[in-house]
Design a protein around this motif. Structure first.
Motif, PDB file in Angstrom:
ATOM      1  N   ALA A   1       0.830  -1.205   0.000  1.00 50.78           N
ATOM      2  CA  ALA A   1       0.000   0.000   0.000  1.00 50.78           C
ATOM      3  C   ALA A   1       0.869   1.263   0.000  1.00 50.78           C
ATOM      4  O   ALA A   1       0.565   2.232  -0.697  1.00 50.78           O
ATOM      5  N   GLU A   2       1.955   1.236   0.767  1.00 55.71           N
ATOM      6  CA  GLU A   2       2.861   2.393   0.797  1.00 55.71           C
ATOM      7  C   GLU A   2       3.507   2.604  -0.562  1.00 55.71           C
ATOM      8  O   GLU A   2       3.657   3.735  -1.015  1.00 55.71           O
ATOM      9  N   ARG A   3       3.876   1.511  -1.201  1.00 50.93           N
ATOM     10  CA  ARG A   3       4.498   1.602  -2.522  1.00 50.93           C
ATOM     11  C   ARG A   3       3.522   2.178  -3.543  1.00 50.93           C
ATOM     12  O   ARG A   3       3.883   3.026  -4.364  1.00 50.93           O
ATOM     13  N   ALA A   4       2.263   1.738  -3.489  1.00 51.12           N
ATOM     14  CA  ALA A   4       1.250   2.246  -4.419  1.00 51.12           C
ATOM     15  C   ALA A   4       0.995   3.733  -4.180  1.00 51.12           C
ATOM     16  O   ALA A   4       0.857   4.511  -5.134  1.00 51.12           O
ATOM     17  N   ALA A   5       0.947   4.136  -2.917  1.00 50.94           N
ATOM     18  CA  ALA A   5       0.734   5.549  -2.598  1.00 50.94           C
ATOM     19  C   ALA A   5       1.910   6.394  -3.092  1.00 50.94           C
ATOM     20  O   ALA A   5       1.720   7.495  -3.621  1.00 50.94           O
ATOM     21  N   ALA A   6       3.127   5.876  -2.943  1.00 50.67           N
ATOM     22  CA  ALA A   6       4.310   6.602  -3.413  1.00 50.67           C
ATOM     23  C   ALA A   6       4.276   6.751  -4.934  1.00 50.67           C
ATOM     24  O   ALA A   6       4.626   7.814  -5.467  1.00 50.67           O
ATOM     25  N   MET A   7       3.856   5.708  -5.631  1.00 52.39           N
ATOM     26  CA  MET A   7       3.754   5.790  -7.091  1.00 52.39           C
ATOM     27  C   MET A   7       2.765   6.878  -7.512  1.00 52.39           C
ATOM     28  O   MET A   7       3.032   7.646  -8.449  1.00 52.39           O
ATOM     29  N   LEU A   8       1.646   6.957  -6.804  1.00 56.84           N
ATOM     30  CA  LEU A   8       0.667   8.000  -7.122  1.00 56.84           C
ATOM     31  C   LEU A   8       1.237   9.388  -6.865  1.00 56.84           C
ATOM     32  O   LEU A   8       1.028  10.314  -7.657  1.00 56.84           O
ATOM     33  N   ASP A   9       1.957   9.550  -5.764  1.00 53.54           N
ATOM     34  CA  ASP A   9       2.584  10.833  -5.448  1.00 53.54           C
ATOM     35  C   ASP A   9       3.576  11.241  -6.540  1.00 53.54           C
ATOM     36  O   ASP A   9       3.602  12.400  -6.975  1.00 53.54           O
TER      37      ASP A   9
ATOM     38  N   ARG B   1       3.647  10.221  -9.676  1.00 51.30           N
ATOM     39  CA  ARG B   1       2.927  10.533 -10.917  1.00 51.30           C
ATOM     40  C   ARG B   1       2.374  11.954 -10.894  1.00 51.30           C
ATOM     41  O   ARG B   1       2.473  12.684 -11.878  1.00 51.30           O
ATOM     42  N   GLU B   2       1.780  12.322  -9.777  1.00 54.65           N
ATOM     43  CA  GLU B   2       1.231  13.680  -9.666  1.00 54.65           C
ATOM     44  C   GLU B   2       2.346  14.721  -9.728  1.00 54.65           C
ATOM     45  O   GLU B   2       2.186  15.778 -10.330  1.00 54.65           O
ATOM     46  N   ALA B   3       3.482  14.424  -9.102  1.00 58.38           N
ATOM     47  CA  ALA B   3       4.602  15.362  -9.122  1.00 58.38           C
ATOM     48  C   ALA B   3       5.173  15.508 -10.531  1.00 58.38           C
ATOM     49  O   ALA B   3       5.538  16.617 -10.947  1.00 58.38           O
ATOM     50  N   VAL B   4       5.262  14.418 -11.276  1.00 55.72           N
ATOM     51  CA  VAL B   4       5.798  14.469 -12.643  1.00 55.72           C
ATOM     52  C   VAL B   4       4.888  15.319 -13.536  1.00 55.72           C
ATOM     53  O   VAL B   4       5.362  16.020 -14.430  1.00 55.72           O
ATOM     54  N   LYS B   5       3.588  15.311 -13.255  1.00 53.76           N
ATOM     55  CA  LYS B   5       2.642  16.115 -14.045  1.00 53.76           C
ATOM     56  C   LYS B   5       2.895  17.614 -13.882  1.00 53.76           C
ATOM     57  O   LYS B   5       2.516  18.401 -14.742  1.00 53.76           O
ATOM     58  N   THR B   6       3.551  18.009 -12.769  1.00 55.87           N
ATOM     59  CA  THR B   6       3.810  19.429 -12.541  1.00 55.87           C
ATOM     60  C   THR B   6       5.018  19.930 -13.342  1.00 55.87           C
ATOM     61  O   THR B   6       5.241  21.139 -13.419  1.00 55.87           O
ATOM     62  N   LEU B   7       5.804  19.024 -13.917  1.00 55.65           N
ATOM     63  CA  LEU B   7       6.993  19.414 -14.685  1.00 55.65           C
ATOM     64  C   LEU B   7       6.601  19.947 -16.061  1.00 55.65           C
ATOM     65  O   LEU B   7       5.522  19.656 -16.581  1.00 55.65           O
ATOM     66  N   THR B   8       7.507  20.702 -16.652  1.00 56.21           N
ATOM     67  CA  THR B   8       7.284  21.161 -18.026  1.00 56.21           C
ATOM     68  C   THR B   8       7.345  19.953 -18.951  1.00 56.21           C
ATOM     69  O   THR B   8       7.987  18.943 -18.617  1.00 56.21           O
ATOM     70  N   PRO B   9       6.714  20.005 -20.121  1.00 55.86           N
ATOM     71  CA  PRO B   9       6.749  18.853 -21.035  1.00 55.86           C
ATOM     72  C   PRO B   9       8.168  18.431 -21.415  1.00 55.86           C
ATOM     73  O   PRO B   9       8.452  17.232 -21.522  1.00 55.86           O
ATOM     74  N   ALA B  10       9.083  19.374 -21.582  1.00 54.29           N
ATOM     75  CA  ALA B  10      10.454  19.027 -21.959  1.00 54.29           C
ATOM     76  C   ALA B  10      11.148  18.242 -20.848  1.00 54.29           C
ATOM     77  O   ALA B  10      11.830  17.240 -21.100  1.00 54.29           O
ATOM     78  N   HIS B  11      10.979  18.687 -19.608  1.00 48.68           N
ATOM     79  CA  HIS B  11      11.575  17.991 -18.482  1.00 48.68           C
ATOM     80  C   HIS B  11      10.923  16.614 -18.280  1.00 48.68           C
ATOM     81  O   HIS B  11      11.601  15.624 -17.996  1.00 48.68           O
TER      82      HIS B  11
ATOM     83  N   ARG C   1      15.523  18.189  -9.597  1.00 50.84           N
ATOM     84  CA  ARG C   1      15.528  19.254  -8.600  1.00 50.84           C
ATOM     85  C   ARG C   1      14.112  19.750  -8.328  1.00 50.84           C
ATOM     86  O   ARG C   1      13.721  19.966  -7.179  1.00 50.84           O
ATOM     87  N   ALA C   2      13.311  19.885  -9.396  1.00 50.63           N
ATOM     88  CA  ALA C   2      11.919  20.313  -9.238  1.00 50.63           C
ATOM     89  C   ALA C   2      11.112  19.256  -8.479  1.00 50.63           C
ATOM     90  O   ALA C   2      10.271  19.590  -7.635  1.00 50.63           O
ATOM     91  N   LEU C   3      11.390  17.994  -8.755  1.00 46.67           N
ATOM     92  CA  LEU C   3      10.677  16.919  -8.046  1.00 46.67           C
ATOM     93  C   LEU C   3      11.024  16.910  -6.562  1.00 46.67           C
ATOM     94  O   LEU C   3      10.165  16.645  -5.716  1.00 46.67           O
ATOM     95  N   ARG C   4      12.271  17.203  -6.226  1.00 52.23           N
ATOM     96  CA  ARG C   4      12.664  17.258  -4.820  1.00 52.23           C
ATOM     97  C   ARG C   4      11.882  18.323  -4.062  1.00 52.23           C
ATOM     98  O   ARG C   4      11.559  18.150  -2.890  1.00 52.23           O
ATOM     99  N   ARG C   5      11.592  19.433  -4.723  1.00 53.04           N
ATOM    100  CA  ARG C   5      10.818  20.498  -4.075  1.00 53.04           C
ATOM    101  C   ARG C   5       9.366  20.085  -3.895  1.00 53.04           C
ATOM    102  O   ARG C   5       8.745  20.386  -2.881  1.00 53.04           O
ATOM    103  N   VAL C   6       8.809  19.370  -4.885  1.00 55.36           N
ATOM    104  CA  VAL C   6       7.399  18.958  -4.825  1.00 55.36           C
ATOM    105  C   VAL C   6       7.212  17.763  -3.891  1.00 55.36           C
ATOM    106  O   VAL C   6       6.176  17.631  -3.248  1.00 55.36           O
ATOM    107  N   LEU C   7       8.218  16.900  -3.817  1.00 55.64           N
ATOM    108  CA  LEU C   7       8.154  15.691  -2.989  1.00 55.64           C
ATOM    109  C   LEU C   7       9.211  15.729  -1.890  1.00 55.64           C
ATOM    110  O   LEU C   7      10.169  14.974  -1.917  1.00 55.64           O
TER     111      LEU C   7
END
Length: 182
Positions: free
Chosen positions: A111-119, A121-131, A168-174
């Motif tokens: 369950a923790e692994r699944a929750a981390a995967m969702l987190d 995924r949501e964080a990756v969506k915040t990145l620019t398309p190029a990143h 670096r952007a993911l570290r700030r979001v997560l």
């Protein structure tokens, strides 16, 4: 030993004979079983009781014509019970308590692994398309920097730069996952 005849205070002849067997043969039975159980007193006591139960279940064996004493029969039964108990212990894995053995592999909760995967995924969506494209190619699909550069049509240095800034952007979001992203 018949389990019928009642004596005083609700005890039967069989109970008296069993108590007499315990008094007469209990010590030698326990000594034998203690040796056969490698000094485990509890197991030896259990096997003495099991031996006496067998004697109670088979009174005909104790009163056979060829025996002056019931001790040889009791010792044989006790020895066979000890052998069976040892074989049974060897056939199944050893019991463990609640503690985790030192050499056990620790796995994360599903369950923790699944929750981390969702987190993530949501964080990756915040990145620019190029990143996002660089991270997907390099980290999720396992492409090398050269392969990602060719697929995206950019120089390898740009792929490295975008991957660095994306992480670096993911570290700030997560913030809770920052150690995993280094």
């Amino acid at each position: 030993m018949t389990a019928g005849t009642s004596l005083t205070h609700g005890t039967t002849t069989a109970e008296h004979e069993l108590a007499a067997l315990q008094r007469e043969h209990g010590g030698p039975l326990f000594a034998l079983l203690l040796r056969l159980c490698d000094g485990d007193r509890q197991r030896a006591e259990d096997l003495v009781q099991e031996t006496l139960v067998r004697a109670w279940q088979h009174p005909e064996a104790l009163h056979a014509d060829g025996f002056d004493s019931a001790r040889p029969w009791l010792l044989t039964v006790a020895r066979r019970l000890a052998i069976d108990a040892r074989r049974a212990r060897r056939a199944r894995p050893p019991e463990t308590g609640d503690e985790v053995p030192e050499n056990a592999r620790v796995t994360a909760d599903h369950a923790e692994r699944a929750a981390a995967m969702l987190d993530v995924r949501e964080a990756v969506k915040t990145l620019t398309p190029a990143h996002r494209d660089v991270l997907v190619l390099v980290y999720f699909r396992g492409a090398s920097v050269a392969e990602a550069a060719e697929a995206l049509g950019v120089p390898p240095g740009t792929v490295k730069s975008r991957a660095y800034y994306a992480l670096r952007a993911l570290r700030r979001v997560l913030p809770g996952y920052a150690a995993d992203l280094r």
